[in-house]
Design an enzyme around this catalytic site. Structure first.
Site, PDB file in Angstrom:
ATOM      1  N   ILE A   1      -4.141  35.420  38.201  1.00  0.00           N
ATOM      2  CA  ILE A   1      -5.473  35.377  38.817  1.00  0.00           C
ATOM      3  C   ILE A   1      -6.198  36.704  38.593  1.00  0.00           C
ATOM      4  O   ILE A   1      -7.404  36.743  38.348  1.00  0.00           O
ATOM      5  CB  ILE A   1      -5.358  35.042  40.328  1.00  0.00           C
ATOM      6  CG1 ILE A   1      -4.574  33.743  40.493  1.00  0.00           C
ATOM      7  CG2 ILE A   1      -6.742  34.906  40.967  1.00  0.00           C
ATOM      8  CD1 ILE A   1      -4.107  33.454  41.880  1.00  0.00           C
TER       9      ILE A   1
ATOM     10  N   SER B   1       4.190  40.528  34.343  1.00  0.00           N
ATOM     11  CA  SER B   1       3.148  40.293  33.327  1.00  0.00           C
ATOM     12  C   SER B   1       3.396  41.260  32.163  1.00  0.00           C
ATOM     13  O   SER B   1       4.417  41.948  32.136  1.00  0.00           O
ATOM     14  CB  SER B   1       1.762  40.542  33.940  1.00  0.00           C
ATOM     15  OG  SER B   1       1.693  41.879  34.418  1.00  0.00           O
TER      16      SER B   1
ATOM     17  N   LYS C   1       5.302  36.821  44.344  1.00  0.00           N
ATOM     18  CA  LYS C   1       4.730  35.594  44.911  1.00  0.00           C
ATOM     19  C   LYS C   1       5.569  34.340  44.693  1.00  0.00           C
ATOM     20  O   LYS C   1       5.081  33.225  44.851  1.00  0.00           O
ATOM     21  CB  LYS C   1       3.348  35.395  44.310  1.00  0.00           C
ATOM     22  CG  LYS C   1       3.364  35.186  42.804  1.00  0.00           C
ATOM     23  CD  LYS C   1       2.413  34.090  42.450  1.00  0.00           C
ATOM     24  CE  LYS C   1       2.750  33.533  41.107  1.00  0.00           C
ATOM     25  NZ  LYS C   1       2.461  32.111  40.990  1.00  0.00           N
TER      26      LYS C   1
ATOM     27  N   SER D   1      -3.232  33.401  50.962  1.00  0.00           N
ATOM     28  CA  SER D   1      -2.740  32.103  50.511  1.00  0.00           C
ATOM     29  C   SER D   1      -2.794  31.079  51.626  1.00  0.00           C
ATOM     30  O   SER D   1      -2.663  31.427  52.805  1.00  0.00           O
ATOM     31  CB  SER D   1      -1.288  32.266  50.029  1.00  0.00           C
ATOM     32  OG  SER D   1      -0.695  31.005  49.816  1.00  0.00           O
TER      33      SER D   1
ATOM     34  N   TYR E   1       7.747  35.108  51.647  1.00  0.00           N
ATOM     35  CA  TYR E   1       6.524  35.337  50.858  1.00  0.00           C
ATOM     36  C   TYR E   1       5.304  35.021  51.728  1.00  0.00           C
ATOM     37  O   TYR E   1       4.408  35.861  51.878  1.00  0.00           O
ATOM     38  CB  TYR E   1       6.501  34.479  49.593  1.00  0.00           C
ATOM     39  CG  TYR E   1       5.102  34.288  49.076  1.00  0.00           C
ATOM     40  CD1 TYR E   1       4.403  33.092  49.279  1.00  0.00           C
ATOM     41  CD2 TYR E   1       4.448  35.333  48.444  1.00  0.00           C
ATOM     42  CE1 TYR E   1       3.109  32.950  48.855  1.00  0.00           C
ATOM     43  CE2 TYR E   1       3.136  35.190  48.009  1.00  0.00           C
ATOM     44  CZ  TYR E   1       2.475  33.992  48.225  1.00  0.00           C
ATOM     45  OH  TYR E   1       1.172  33.850  47.808  1.00  0.00           O
TER      46      TYR E   1
ATOM     47  N   LYS F   1       2.127  37.495  53.531  1.00  0.00           N
ATOM     48  CA  LYS F   1       0.679  37.271  53.486  1.00  0.00           C
ATOM     49  C   LYS F   1       0.104  37.300  54.901  1.00  0.00           C
ATOM     50  O   LYS F   1      -0.953  37.878  55.166  1.00  0.00           O
ATOM     51  CB  LYS F   1       0.350  35.932  52.816  1.00  0.00           C
ATOM     52  CG  LYS F   1       0.594  35.899  51.326  1.00  0.00           C
ATOM     53  CD  LYS F   1      -0.238  36.942  50.589  1.00  0.00           C
ATOM     54  CE  LYS F   1       0.017  36.927  49.100  1.00  0.00           C
ATOM     55  NZ  LYS F   1      -0.719  38.005  48.381  1.00  0.00           N
TER      56      LYS F   1
ATOM     57  N   ASN G   1      -4.130  25.920  45.440  1.00  0.00           N
ATOM     58  CA  ASN G   1      -3.209  25.974  44.288  1.00  0.00           C
ATOM     59  C   ASN G   1      -3.928  26.254  42.973  1.00  0.00           C
ATOM     60  O   ASN G   1      -4.457  25.330  42.360  1.00  0.00           O
ATOM     61  CB  ASN G   1      -2.416  24.668  44.208  1.00  0.00           C
ATOM     62  CG  ASN G   1      -1.361  24.602  45.291  1.00  0.00           C
ATOM     63  OD1 ASN G   1      -1.668  24.635  46.489  1.00  0.00           O
ATOM     64  ND2 ASN G   1      -0.103  24.563  44.899  1.00  0.00           N
TER      65      ASN G   1
ATOM     66  N   LEU H   1       4.209  23.642  39.723  1.00  0.00           N
ATOM     67  CA  LEU H   1       4.124  22.325  39.085  1.00  0.00           C
ATOM     68  C   LEU H   1       3.498  22.346  37.702  1.00  0.00           C
ATOM     69  O   LEU H   1       4.087  21.858  36.726  1.00  0.00           O
ATOM     70  CB  LEU H   1       3.321  21.378  39.990  1.00  0.00           C
ATOM     71  CG  LEU H   1       3.077  19.971  39.411  1.00  0.00           C
ATOM     72  CD1 LEU H   1       4.381  19.195  39.282  1.00  0.00           C
ATOM     73  CD2 LEU H   1       2.080  19.202  40.270  1.00  0.00           C
TER      74      LEU H   1
ATOM     75  N   GLY I   1      11.131  23.664  52.193  1.00  0.00           N
ATOM     76  CA  GLY I   1       9.980  24.552  52.426  1.00  0.00           C
ATOM     77  C   GLY I   1       8.665  23.947  52.007  1.00  0.00           C
ATOM     78  O   GLY I   1       7.598  24.467  52.377  1.00  0.00           O
ATOM     79  N   ASP I   2       8.694  22.843  51.269  1.00  0.00           N
ATOM     80  CA  ASP I   2       7.427  22.241  50.856  1.00  0.00           C
ATOM     81  C   ASP I   2       6.739  21.592  52.048  1.00  0.00           C
ATOM     82  O   ASP I   2       7.398  20.919  52.843  1.00  0.00           O
ATOM     83  CB  ASP I   2       7.656  21.158  49.795  1.00  0.00           C
ATOM     84  CG  ASP I   2       7.701  21.748  48.394  1.00  0.00           C
ATOM     85  OD1 ASP I   2       7.285  22.900  48.218  1.00  0.00           O
ATOM     86  OD2 ASP I   2       8.150  21.052  47.471  1.00  0.00           O
TER      87      ASP I   2
HETATM   88  C1  WQD Z   1       3.042  21.976  44.072  1.00  0.00           C
HETATM   89  C2  WQD Z   1       3.627  20.587  44.318  1.00  0.00           C
HETATM   90  C3  WQD Z   1       5.972  20.607  44.798  1.00  0.00           C
HETATM   91  C4  WQD Z   1       7.302  22.004  40.875  1.00  0.00           C
HETATM   92  C5  WQD Z   1       3.154  27.736  45.916  1.00  0.00           C
HETATM   93  C6  WQD Z   1       3.001  28.835  46.929  1.00  0.00           C
HETATM   94  C7  WQD Z   1       1.560  29.236  47.012  1.00  0.00           C
HETATM   95  C8  WQD Z   1       1.070  29.592  45.651  1.00  0.00           C
HETATM   96  C9  WQD Z   1       1.216  28.398  44.722  1.00  0.00           C
HETATM   97  C10 WQD Z   1       1.405  31.932  45.308  1.00  0.00           C
HETATM   98  C11 WQD Z   1       4.614  20.564  45.469  1.00  0.00           C
HETATM   99  C12 WQD Z   1       5.697  19.878  43.490  1.00  0.00           C
HETATM  100  C13 WQD Z   1       6.521  21.608  41.953  1.00  0.00           C
HETATM  101  C14 WQD Z   1       8.141  21.069  40.248  1.00  0.00           C
HETATM  102  C15 WQD Z   1       7.385  19.381  41.777  1.00  0.00           C
HETATM  103  N1  WQD Z   1       1.811  30.680  45.154  1.00  0.00           N
HETATM  104  N2  WQD Z   1       6.557  20.315  42.375  1.00  0.00           N
HETATM  105  N3  WQD Z   1       8.154  19.769  40.726  1.00  0.00           N
HETATM  106  O1  WQD Z   1       4.532  25.127  46.482  1.00  0.00           O
HETATM  107  O2  WQD Z   1       2.183  24.163  46.732  1.00  0.00           O
HETATM  108  O3  WQD Z   1       2.473  26.599  46.391  1.00  0.00           O
HETATM  109  O4  WQD Z   1       2.621  28.101  44.683  1.00  0.00           O
HETATM  110  O5  WQD Z   1       0.383  32.336  45.791  1.00  0.00           O
HETATM  111  O6  WQD Z   1       1.442  30.324  47.886  1.00  0.00           O
HETATM  112  O7  WQD Z   1       3.398  28.342  48.191  1.00  0.00           O
HETATM  113  O8  WQD Z   1       2.912  25.059  44.522  1.00  0.00           O
HETATM  114  O9  WQD Z   1       3.120  24.320  42.189  1.00  0.00           O
HETATM  115  O10 WQD Z   1       5.219  25.039  43.431  1.00  0.00           O
HETATM  116  O11 WQD Z   1       4.141  22.888  44.005  1.00  0.00           O
HETATM  117  O12 WQD Z   1       7.407  18.213  42.196  1.00  0.00           O
HETATM  118  O13 WQD Z   1       8.882  21.365  39.266  1.00  0.00           O
HETATM  119  O14 WQD Z   1       4.364  20.184  43.158  1.00  0.00           O
HETATM  120  O15 WQD Z   1       6.980  19.929  45.555  1.00  0.00           O
HETATM  121  O16 WQD Z   1       4.484  19.327  46.145  1.00  0.00           O
HETATM  122  P1  WQD Z   1       3.102  25.148  46.114  1.00  0.00           P
HETATM  123  P2  WQD Z   1       3.900  24.370  43.462  1.00  0.00           P
END
Ligand code: WQD
Length: 344
Positions: free
Chosen positions: A14, A38, A87, A127, A152, A156, A181, A202, A299-300
Site C-alpha cells: 500500500i 519488500s 502485518k 485495519s 497483529y 493496531k 481488504n 486470498l 481467527g477468521d
Molecule cells: C480473506 C478471505 C479467508 C486465503 C487480513 C488481515 C487484515 C489485512 C488483510 C493487513 C477470508 C479466505 C484466504 C486462502 C481462503 N491485513 N481465504 N483461502 O483475513 O480478511 O484480512 O488480511 O492489514 O488486517 O486480517 O484477508 O485475504 O487472508 O482472507 O479461503 O488461501 O479469504 O478465510 O475469508 P483477511 P485474507
C-alpha cells in the site's frame, strides 16, 4: 515541489501505491523502509511510474539513533504517513512479541521524533480487524472496538490508542484509516502485492495458483452463515486506497479536519464472498481456478464490510474500481512477476 511527506513502509504494497499518488499530486516524498517485507527495486519502479524516484532511506524505525539522524536531515517534513509494520495475522499469533515490539516501538519512536522536530500531521495505517466480528453490518467507525482476534490486530488497536492519547496532549493532528481488504495492482503493472513466501491472503494465493506457483486454492470453510457459505469481506482496489491517503494528508495540511484525531473506514461498502471472488477472477481471466473446500481458518471473522458514509461525506473520497478491475490488475501483476519484472 510541494510539501514534503515521509512515507514509512513506502516500498511495501500500500505504501508504494501511495507514494505514486502523492508524487502525482505534487508532493515531495521521502521513504523509510527496513526492507523486511519488500525490496529496494520498488523505489526504481515508483520512479518509472511517476518520473521521480523518492529519496529512500533503508532504516528501521526501531533504531532510535538512526531515526534521529533522519529527522535531523529532514526537519522540513509537513507530515508522515505511517505504514511500516508487520502485518501477517497468522505469524503474529506464532510470534506475538516480535509484533508488539516492532509495531509499537516503531510507532513510539516516530511519534517522539515528530514531537521533537515539530512535525504536526500523521496519517496512520489501521485495519478493520479492530472491529472483530461486528454485531451490525455494514460496520461504522462508531462500532465498538472488540478484543482483537490476533496480536497483529491488537497492535493496531493499541497504536490507535497511543495516537489518540498523543493528539490529546500535544500539537499532533492525526487521521487513522481503517482498511478493509486491499487487493489489485497499479495499472502500469510495475508495482503490486509482493508476498514473500506462501501468501496468507486470498487474492495473491488465487493469482499464484492461476500462474502455476501453487497447486490449488484452499477455500477456508463453506459452512459460514452467508449466502454461499463462504466468508464475506470488503475488497478494495489498492489504488483507491492510496488515493484516500492523499486526501487524508491534504485534509490535515489544509487544517480542515474537525477533530485532532479522525477515523475513517476505507472500503467499497460492498461485501464479497470467497466464492464470488473466485468467480470474478475466472470471469476476468477466462480461466478455471482449481480449489478445494477445507476447514475454517482460526481467527477468521465470517462477515465484515464497511459503512463508508463518513469517508464519502467528510473526506469527499469514494472507492471507484470494480471487483473485476481489481482481479484483472492482480492477474496482470502476477504475470509480470512471472516474466521477471522485478529481479530481486
Ligand atoms: C480473506 C478471505 C479467508 C486465503 C487480513 C488481515 C487484515 C489485512 C488483510 C493487513 C477470508 C479466505 C484466504 C486462502 C481462503 N491485513 N481465504 N483461502 O483475513 O480478511 O484480512 O488480511 O492489514 O488486517 O486480517 O484477508 O485475504 O487472508 O482472507 O479461503 O488461501 O479469504 O478465510 O475469508 P483477511 P485474507
Amino acid at each position: 515541489m510541494g510539501e514534503k511527506i515521509l512515507v514509512t513502509g513506502g516500498t511495501g504494497y500500500i505504501g508504494s501505491h501511495t507514494v505514486v499518488e502523492l508524487q502525482q499530486n505534487g508532493f515531495e516524498v521521502v521513504v523509510i523502509d527496513n526492507l523486511s517485507n519488500s525490496t529496494a527495486t520498488i523505489v526504481d519502479q515508483i520512479g518509472r511510474i511517476s518520473g521521480k524516484k523518492p529519496r529512500f532511506y533503508e532504516l528501521d524505525l526501531c533504531n532510535e539513533a538512526a531515526l534521529r539522524v533522519f529527522f535531523r536531515e529532514n526537519h522540513d517534513l509537513a507530515g508522515v504517513i505511517h505504514f511500516a509494520a508487520y502485518k501477517a495475522v497468522g505469524e503474529s499469533v506464532e510470534f506475538p512479541l516480535k509484533y508488539y515490539h516492532n509495531n509499537l516501538v516503531s510507532l513510539l519512536n516516530l511519534l517522539r521524533f515528530m514531537e521533537e522536530f515539530e512535525v504536526p500531521n500523521m496519517v496512520f495505517s489501521s485495519s478493520c480487524t479492530v472491529y472483530g466480528q461486528p454485531e451490525v453490518l455494514p460496520v461504522t467507525e462508531q462500532a465498538p472496538v472488540k478484543k482483537a482476534f490476533s496480536p497483529y490486530g491488537n497492535t493496531k488497536q493499541i497504536s490507535e490508542e497511543i495516537i489518540e492519547d498523543t493528539v490529546n496532549s500535544s500539537a499532533l493532528k492525526a487521521i487513522s484509516l481503517r482498511y478493509f481488504n486491499p487487493i489489485g495492482a497499479h495499472e502500469s503493472g510495475l508495482i503490486g502485492e509482493l508476498p514473500i513466501g506462501i501468501p496468507n491472503n486470498l487474492v495473491p494465493f488465487i493469482t499464484q495458483t492461476a500462474i502455476g506457483k501453487r497447486q490449488k486454492l484452499m477455500v477456508f470453510g463453506n459452512d459460514y452463515d452467508t449466502p454461499d457459505g463462504t466468508a464475506i469481506r470488503d475488497y478494495i482496489h489498492v489504488v483507491d486506497l492510496a488515493k484516500a491517503h492523499v486526501v487524508a494528508i491534504s485534509r490535515l495540511l489544509k487544517g480542515i479536519h474537525k477533530e485532532s484525531l479522525e477515523v475513517y473506514n476505507l472500503g467499497t461498502g460492498k461485501g464479497t464472498s470467497v466464492m464470488e471472488a473466485i468467480m470474478a477472477f475466472e470471469r476476468v481471466t477466462g480461466m478455471k481456478l482449481p480449489y478445494e473446500i477445507t476447514s475454517r481458518r482460526t481467527g477468521d471473522v465470517p462477515r465484515v464490510w464497511a459503512d463508508t458514509t463518513l469517508a464519502n461525506l467528510k473526506l469527499g473520497w469514494r472507492a471507484e474500481k470494480s471487483l473485476d478491475e481489481m482481479m484483472a490488475s492482480a492477474w496482470m501483476w502476477e504475470k509480470n512477476l512471472a516474466a521477471g519484472i522485478l529481479e530481486f
